[in-house]
Design an enzyme around this catalytic site. Structure first.
Site, PDB file in Angstrom:
ATOM      1  N   ARG A   1       0.841  -1.191   0.000  1.00 43.26           N
ATOM      2  CA  ARG A   1       0.000   0.000   0.000  1.00 43.26           C
ATOM      3  C   ARG A   1       0.882   1.249   0.000  1.00 43.26           C
ATOM      4  O   ARG A   1       1.983   1.251   0.523  1.00 43.26           O
ATOM      5  CB  ARG A   1      -0.909   0.033   1.240  1.00 43.26           C
ATOM      6  CG  ARG A   1      -2.093  -0.913   1.161  1.00 43.26           C
ATOM      7  CD  ARG A   1      -3.001  -0.795   2.363  1.00 43.26           C
ATOM      8  NE  ARG A   1      -2.345  -1.246   3.571  1.00 43.26           N
ATOM      9  CZ  ARG A   1      -1.784  -0.472   4.471  1.00 43.26           C
ATOM     10  NH1 ARG A   1      -1.819   0.853   4.337  1.00 43.26           N
ATOM     11  NH2 ARG A   1      -1.182  -0.970   5.527  1.00 43.26           N
TER      12      ARG A   1
ATOM     13  N   TYR B   1      -1.557  -3.577  -6.881  1.00 44.67           N
ATOM     14  CA  TYR B   1      -1.273  -4.349  -5.684  1.00 44.67           C
ATOM     15  C   TYR B   1      -2.317  -4.237  -4.580  1.00 44.67           C
ATOM     16  O   TYR B   1      -2.710  -3.139  -4.193  1.00 44.67           O
ATOM     17  CB  TYR B   1       0.081  -3.939  -5.083  1.00 44.67           C
ATOM     18  CG  TYR B   1       0.629  -5.039  -4.222  1.00 44.67           C
ATOM     19  CD1 TYR B   1       1.312  -6.101  -4.798  1.00 44.67           C
ATOM     20  CD2 TYR B   1       0.413  -5.064  -2.856  1.00 44.67           C
ATOM     21  CE1 TYR B   1       1.771  -7.147  -4.024  1.00 44.67           C
ATOM     22  CE2 TYR B   1       0.871  -6.106  -2.078  1.00 44.67           C
ATOM     23  CZ  TYR B   1       1.548  -7.143  -2.663  1.00 44.67           C
ATOM     24  OH  TYR B   1       2.003  -8.187  -1.903  1.00 44.67           O
TER      25      TYR B   1
ATOM     26  N   LYS C   1      -9.675  -2.372   1.650  1.00 46.79           N
ATOM     27  CA  LYS C   1      -9.412  -1.219   2.500  1.00 46.79           C
ATOM     28  C   LYS C   1     -10.164   0.025   2.015  1.00 46.79           C
ATOM     29  O   LYS C   1     -10.658   0.820   2.821  1.00 46.79           O
ATOM     30  CB  LYS C   1      -7.910  -0.948   2.586  1.00 46.79           C
ATOM     31  CG  LYS C   1      -7.126  -2.107   3.229  1.00 46.79           C
ATOM     32  CD  LYS C   1      -7.656  -2.440   4.574  1.00 46.79           C
ATOM     33  CE  LYS C   1      -7.109  -3.619   5.333  1.00 46.79           C
ATOM     34  NZ  LYS C   1      -5.812  -4.133   5.226  1.00 46.79           N
TER      35      LYS C   1
ATOM     36  N   HIS D   1     -10.628  -2.352  11.411  1.00 50.94           N
ATOM     37  CA  HIS D   1      -9.539  -3.217  10.932  1.00 50.94           C
ATOM     38  C   HIS D   1      -9.350  -4.341  11.951  1.00 50.94           C
ATOM     39  O   HIS D   1      -8.365  -4.351  12.701  1.00 50.94           O
ATOM     40  CB  HIS D   1      -8.268  -2.364  10.797  1.00 50.94           C
ATOM     41  CG  HIS D   1      -7.141  -3.012  10.062  1.00 50.94           C
ATOM     42  ND1 HIS D   1      -5.819  -2.613  10.199  1.00 50.94           N
ATOM     43  CD2 HIS D   1      -7.107  -4.016   9.160  1.00 50.94           C
ATOM     44  CE1 HIS D   1      -5.046  -3.341   9.422  1.00 50.94           C
ATOM     45  NE2 HIS D   1      -5.796  -4.208   8.784  1.00 50.94           N
TER      46      HIS D   1
ATOM     47  N   SER E   1      -1.410  -3.444  10.376  1.00 48.23           N
ATOM     48  CA  SER E   1      -1.044  -4.335   9.275  1.00 48.23           C
ATOM     49  C   SER E   1       0.195  -5.148   9.622  1.00 48.23           C
ATOM     50  O   SER E   1       1.167  -4.617  10.168  1.00 48.23           O
ATOM     51  CB  SER E   1      -0.770  -3.510   8.021  1.00 48.23           C
ATOM     52  OG  SER E   1      -1.924  -2.766   7.696  1.00 48.23           O
TER      53      SER E   1
ATOM     54  N   CYS F   1       0.625  -7.380  11.902  1.00 48.90           N
ATOM     55  CA  CYS F   1       0.879  -7.512  13.339  1.00 48.90           C
ATOM     56  C   CYS F   1       0.104  -8.652  13.960  1.00 48.90           C
ATOM     57  O   CYS F   1      -0.112  -8.672  15.178  1.00 48.90           O
ATOM     58  CB  CYS F   1       0.578  -6.199  14.049  1.00 48.90           C
ATOM     59  SG  CYS F   1       1.760  -4.913  13.630  1.00 48.90           S
TER      60      CYS F   1
ATOM     61  N   ASP G   1      -9.417  -9.732   8.890  1.00 49.00           N
ATOM     62  CA  ASP G   1      -8.872  -8.392   8.601  1.00 49.00           C
ATOM     63  C   ASP G   1      -9.858  -7.246   8.853  1.00 49.00           C
ATOM     64  O   ASP G   1      -9.439  -6.182   9.273  1.00 49.00           O
ATOM     65  CB  ASP G   1      -8.398  -8.339   7.144  1.00 49.00           C
ATOM     66  CG  ASP G   1      -7.445  -7.186   6.868  1.00 49.00           C
ATOM     67  OD1 ASP G   1      -6.471  -7.024   7.624  1.00 49.00           O
ATOM     68  OD2 ASP G   1      -7.681  -6.430   5.903  1.00 49.00           O
TER      69      ASP G   1
ATOM     70  N   SER H   1       4.982 -10.270   0.651  1.00 56.63           N
ATOM     71  CA  SER H   1       4.374 -11.218  -0.294  1.00 56.63           C
ATOM     72  C   SER H   1       3.106 -11.774   0.346  1.00 56.63           C
ATOM     73  O   SER H   1       3.017 -11.906   1.566  1.00 56.63           O
ATOM     74  CB  SER H   1       5.349 -12.339  -0.655  1.00 56.63           C
ATOM     75  OG  SER H   1       5.893 -12.933   0.501  1.00 56.63           O
ATOM     76  N   ARG H   2       2.129 -12.085  -0.486  1.00 57.16           N
ATOM     77  CA  ARG H   2       0.798 -12.416   0.023  1.00 57.16           C
ATOM     78  C   ARG H   2       0.223 -13.650  -0.658  1.00 57.16           C
ATOM     79  O   ARG H   2       0.584 -13.974  -1.796  1.00 57.16           O
ATOM     80  CB  ARG H   2      -0.155 -11.238  -0.255  1.00 57.16           C
ATOM     81  CG  ARG H   2       0.221  -9.939   0.444  1.00 57.16           C
ATOM     82  CD  ARG H   2      -0.512  -9.768   1.730  1.00 57.16           C
ATOM     83  NE  ARG H   2       0.036  -8.681   2.556  1.00 57.16           N
ATOM     84  CZ  ARG H   2      -0.535  -8.291   3.694  1.00 57.16           C
ATOM     85  NH1 ARG H   2      -1.641  -8.868   4.128  1.00 57.16           N
ATOM     86  NH2 ARG H   2       0.007  -7.332   4.413  1.00 57.16           N
TER      87      ARG H   2
HETATM   88  P1  GTP Z   1      -2.392  -7.683   7.476  1.00 53.18           P
HETATM   89  O1  GTP Z   1      -2.894  -8.718   6.540  1.00 53.18           O
HETATM   90  O2  GTP Z   1      -1.307  -6.842   6.897  1.00 53.18           O
HETATM   91  O3  GTP Z   1      -3.476  -6.836   8.050  1.00 53.18           O
HETATM   92  O4  GTP Z   1      -1.598  -8.470   8.663  1.00 53.18           O
HETATM   93  P2  GTP Z   1      -2.090  -9.320   9.924  1.00 53.18           P
HETATM   94  O5  GTP Z   1      -2.392  -8.407  11.067  1.00 53.18           O
HETATM   95  O6  GTP Z   1      -3.136 -10.292   9.534  1.00 53.18           O
HETATM   96  O7  GTP Z   1      -0.738 -10.100  10.361  1.00 53.18           O
HETATM   97  P3  GTP Z   1      -0.347 -11.646  10.196  1.00 53.18           P
HETATM   98  O8  GTP Z   1      -1.166 -12.548  11.066  1.00 53.18           O
HETATM   99  O9  GTP Z   1      -0.288 -11.973   8.762  1.00 53.18           O
HETATM  100  O10 GTP Z   1       1.134 -11.634  10.808  1.00 53.18           O
HETATM  101  C1  GTP Z   1       2.145 -10.792  10.308  1.00 53.18           C
HETATM  102  C2  GTP Z   1       3.502 -11.264  10.749  1.00 53.18           C
HETATM  103  O11 GTP Z   1       3.567 -11.317  12.166  1.00 53.18           O
HETATM  104  C3  GTP Z   1       3.836 -12.662  10.242  1.00 53.18           C
HETATM  105  O12 GTP Z   1       5.156 -12.683   9.777  1.00 53.18           O
HETATM  106  C4  GTP Z   1       3.664 -13.534  11.465  1.00 53.18           C
HETATM  107  O13 GTP Z   1       4.505 -14.654  11.423  1.00 53.18           O
HETATM  108  C5  GTP Z   1       3.994 -12.589  12.624  1.00 53.18           C
HETATM  109  N1  GTP Z   1       3.221 -12.935  13.840  1.00 53.18           N
HETATM  110  C6  GTP Z   1       1.896 -13.177  13.922  1.00 53.18           C
HETATM  111  N2  GTP Z   1       1.518 -13.516  15.183  1.00 53.18           N
HETATM  112  C7  GTP Z   1       2.652 -13.479  15.933  1.00 53.18           C
HETATM  113  C8  GTP Z   1       2.930 -13.729  17.327  1.00 53.18           C
HETATM  114  O14 GTP Z   1       2.044 -14.051  18.134  1.00 53.18           O
HETATM  115  N3  GTP Z   1       4.219 -13.576  17.724  1.00 53.18           N
HETATM  116  C9  GTP Z   1       5.225 -13.221  16.861  1.00 53.18           C
HETATM  117  N4  GTP Z   1       6.458 -13.103  17.335  1.00 53.18           N
HETATM  118  N5  GTP Z   1       5.001 -12.988  15.535  1.00 53.18           N
HETATM  119  C10 GTP Z   1       3.734 -13.107  15.077  1.00 53.18           C
HETATM  120  C1  SPV Z   2      -2.983  -4.462   5.308  1.00 53.25           C
HETATM  121  O1  SPV Z   2      -2.016  -3.811   4.888  1.00 53.25           O
HETATM  122  O2  SPV Z   2      -3.538  -4.207   6.409  1.00 53.25           O
HETATM  123  C2  SPV Z   2      -3.484  -5.614   4.517  1.00 53.25           C
HETATM  124  C3  SPV Z   2      -2.960  -5.803   3.169  1.00 53.25           C
HETATM  125  O3  SPV Z   2      -4.355  -6.328   4.995  1.00 53.25           O
HETATM  126  S1  SPV Z   2      -3.724  -4.759   1.999  1.00 53.25           S
HETATM  127  O4  SPV Z   2      -4.828  -5.494   1.385  1.00 53.25           O
HETATM  128  O5  SPV Z   2      -2.714  -4.435   0.988  1.00 53.25           O
HETATM  129  O6  SPV Z   2      -4.233  -3.574   2.644  1.00 53.25           O
HETATM  130 MN    MN Z   3      -4.968  -5.587   7.109  1.00 52.03          MN
END
Ligand code: GTP
Ligand code: SPV
Ligand code: MN
Length: 580
Positions: free
Chosen positions: A70, A198, A207, A227, A249, A251, A276, A364-365
């Site tokens: 983004r 993207y 979003k 979110h 994002s 996290c 999400d 990467s997604r």
């Molecule tokens: P968006 O799709 O961008 O909104 O991200 P998201 O909030 O869904 O995050 P996601 O669950 O994909 O995790 C993002 C990164 O954080 C990944 O590389 C995970 O491996 C890492 N991660 C997720 N949960 C944990 C956790 O409990 N501990 C740690 N250390 N890392 C974590």
């Molecule tokens: C985020 O960035 O919070 C995502 C990926 O979930 S995107 O769809 O690019 O916003």
């Molecule tokens: Mn997100």
């Protein structure tokens, strides 16, 4: 196919006159249509087929190397008055934005197909759902929208019945970052996106619609667009609770929503409603109910492995689109943390060389339909949504924020949400690892002035006496050597259990200046290799550091001037007083 909705039909005609496509295709959302899109993209190299034996029906897309996340600095909210967009958004006057975008869109679809994509955000028969139509010249976007949303004929029928929909116009353009803009016109229920193919820049249902436009509509209509992931937690005795959690994002939302309980937590189950975005409404009884407007996941690939998230690892073994991952010798997708095989080709398509950085892009997604999730909850299709017991805010903070704490009441919870700060990640372009304020994990996504948004959140305390409890968590505390102190992933269940015990008033807590913290003995560490000292350190409230934090928060809130709701300032003052 055309539409009986004259507003839609006229808009499609106007866009075609402006953009001059070679042909127009109205998407019906069928599997046959998806297959045709895939075949066409395999033919022109937009997609590459991955190993059909180990990853059946999986494809790789390599986006332009300048177009991998983004772009917050190129994303605008175009309200007639600048203060309505607020210091949290980039603003452009609607006339200026329209002029700029019209000249970019002029003739941009020559020789290309214009896809008309009607979609429904939320269960097709839910009163909480809202429809939109995305026009795009990208077959990749059309295929992703099929996986991510309820797209096609059923959505078009609902639009024709209701007569209202959000318009989203998208073109990948020439992918020149100097000619890239993501514009939102909340009052026109219109999105215009040019120059990126993207994720959140291009899949406009996500979003742009479900957060930026929807948050604005939600304020007008008395609901919330957030979110947030949505999960169901079932105890060994069959008690069920629904939790909504907002983390910035990359996290941990997808990971928490798909959590697999560790062996020592026998009998506990987690099912995913959403990973999400959540739309939350009060029902007639004052209960907050949530739906997931999406029907698929656009998830972070790196870090996914059988230990961190077996559900996700299995879910992306078939019928998935991978964007910007690396490839192994036998044509399987590869990413950092995959823990098997090794990459030969990097995400840009060149030979892998460690010296050039990671093999898979950090952002990467994968794109998959939600139904492929092994812990999918069919309640994701329930038009009534699920009743929420707890709202959790969280961020990625190596210091300060404890593992978990609870707000004293709803309004204090709004302050905790407004105070969320987190280290930046690869989900957006720009520096990574810089702590910034990200209120409610909505900094990039709130379609109007944050001060008004906090006021809207606060207004719920007057509308219901049955609101969920509010918590804050942090899975990302580190020691001096940069190791995570808390094991995270499946072990986060232990924290969710404390949260539910608090919601049910079955357990005590330690009252501190920032809220209620667990007694260390109340976090179940059975089967966990964690020193009691470490757990204690995760539950410390260091008054000096928190005074600094409250001062930083104050400085941030002051940017919003007199528009800040008095109740928020009041909540802030109470915490400062408690710290003294
Ligand atoms: P968006 O799709 O961008 O909104 O991200 P998201 O909030 O869904 O995050 P996601 O669950 O994909 O995790 C993002 C990164 O954080 C990944 O590389 C995970 O491996 C890492 N991660 C997720 N949960 C944990 C956790 O409990 N501990 C740690 N250390 N890392 C974590
Ligand atoms: C985020 O960035 O919070 C995502 C990926 O979930 S995107 O769809 O690019 O916003
Ligand atoms: Mn997100």
């Amino acid at each position: 196919m055309t539409s009986t909705n004259t507003v839609l039909q006229q808009w499609v005609n106007e866009v075609a006159d402006l953009t001059k496509p070679a042909s127009i295709h109205w998407c019906d959302g069928s599997d046959e249509e998806y297959d045709t899109l895939i075949q066409q993209m395999l033919g022109n190299g937009v997609l590459l087929k991955l190993n059909d034996e180990t990853y059946p029906n999986c494809y790789l897309h390599r986006s332009d190397p300048s177009d991998v996340a983004r772009v917050e600095h190129l994303t605008f909210v175009c309200t007639p008055e600048a203060p309505d967009a607020g210091p949290n958004n980039n603003w452009m006057a609607p006339d200026e934005a329209h002029g700029k975008m019209d000249s970019l869109f002029a003739g941009c679809m020559q020789g290309r197909t214009l896809y008309v994509i009607p979609y429904c955000m939320g269960p097709i028969d839910s009163p909480y759902s809202r429809c939109g139509v995305e026009i795009t010249d990208s077959a990749y976007v059309a295929a992703n929208m099929k996986l991510m949303t309820r797209m096609g004929s059923a959505a078009l029928s609902r639009i024709e019945r209701e007569g209202t929909f959000v318009r989203g116009l998208h073109s990948t353009g020439d992918l020149n970052p100097d000619r890239r803009f993501i514009m939102h016109y909340p009052e026109e229920m219109l999105i215009q996106s040019f120059g990126s193919g993207y994720g959140g820049n291009a899949l406009l249902g996500k979003k742009c619609h479900a957060l930026r436009i929807a948050s604005w509509q939600a304020q007008q209509e008395g609901w919330l667009a957030e979110h947030m992931l949505l999960l169901e937690l079932e105890s060994p005795t069959g008690e069920k609770h629904y939790i909504a959690a907002a983390f910035p994002s990359a996290c941990g939302k997808t990971n928490l929503a798909m959590l697999i309980p560790p062996e020592s937590q026998a009998g506990w189950k987690i099912r995913t409603i959403g990973d999400d975005i959540a739309w939350l409404h009060l029902d007639e009884s004052g209960q907050l109910r949530a739906i997931n407007p999406e029907s698929g996941y656009f998830g972070v690939v790196p870090g996914t492995n059988p230990k961190t998230n077996r559900n996700a690892f299995d879910m992306i073994r078939h019928d998935a689109i991978f964007t910007n991952v690396a490839v192994t010798e036998n044509n399987e997708p590869w990413w950092e943390g995959k823990d098997e095989q090794s990459p030969v080709t990097d995400w840009k398509g060149g030979p892998f060389d460690k010296a050039n950085g990671p093999a898979a892009h950090p952002n990467s997604r994968f794109t998959v339909a939600a139904r492929q999730n092994p812990c999918y909850s069919t309640l994701a299709d329930d038009p009534a949504g699920v009743p929420i017991s707890a709202i959790i805010f969280g961020g990625r903070r190596r210091e300060l924020a404890p593992l978990v704490y609870q707000a004293r009441n709803w309004n204090h919870g709004v302050l905790i949400g407004a105070g969320v700060a987190s280290e930046t990640t690869a989900a957006a372009t720009g520096a990574v690892g810089v702590t910034r304020r990200d209120p409610m994990a909505m900094k990039p996504f709130c379609g109007y002035n944050f001060a008004d948004y906090w006021g809207h959140w606060l207004s719920f305390s007057e509308k219901s006496d049955k609101l969920p409890e509010i918590f804050h968590v942090n899975w990302f505390r580190q020691d001096e050597d940069g190791h995570f102190l808390w094991p995270g992933f499946g072990e986060n269940l232990r924290v969710l259990r404390w949260i539910i015990e608090r919601c049910e008033h079955r357990i005590g807590a330690r009252e501190t200046a920032i809220g209620y913290l667990p007694h260390a003995a109340d976090i179940d560490t059975n089967g966990l290799d964690l020193d009691n000292e470490v757990l204690e350190s995760l539950l410390v409230v260091d008054k000096n550091s928190w005074r600094q934090e409250l001062a930083a928060m104050d400085e941030y809130l002051r940017e919003y001037g007199t528009r800040i709701p008095a109740q928020l300032t009041e909540q802030h003052r109470k915490v400062v007083e408690a710290l003294d």
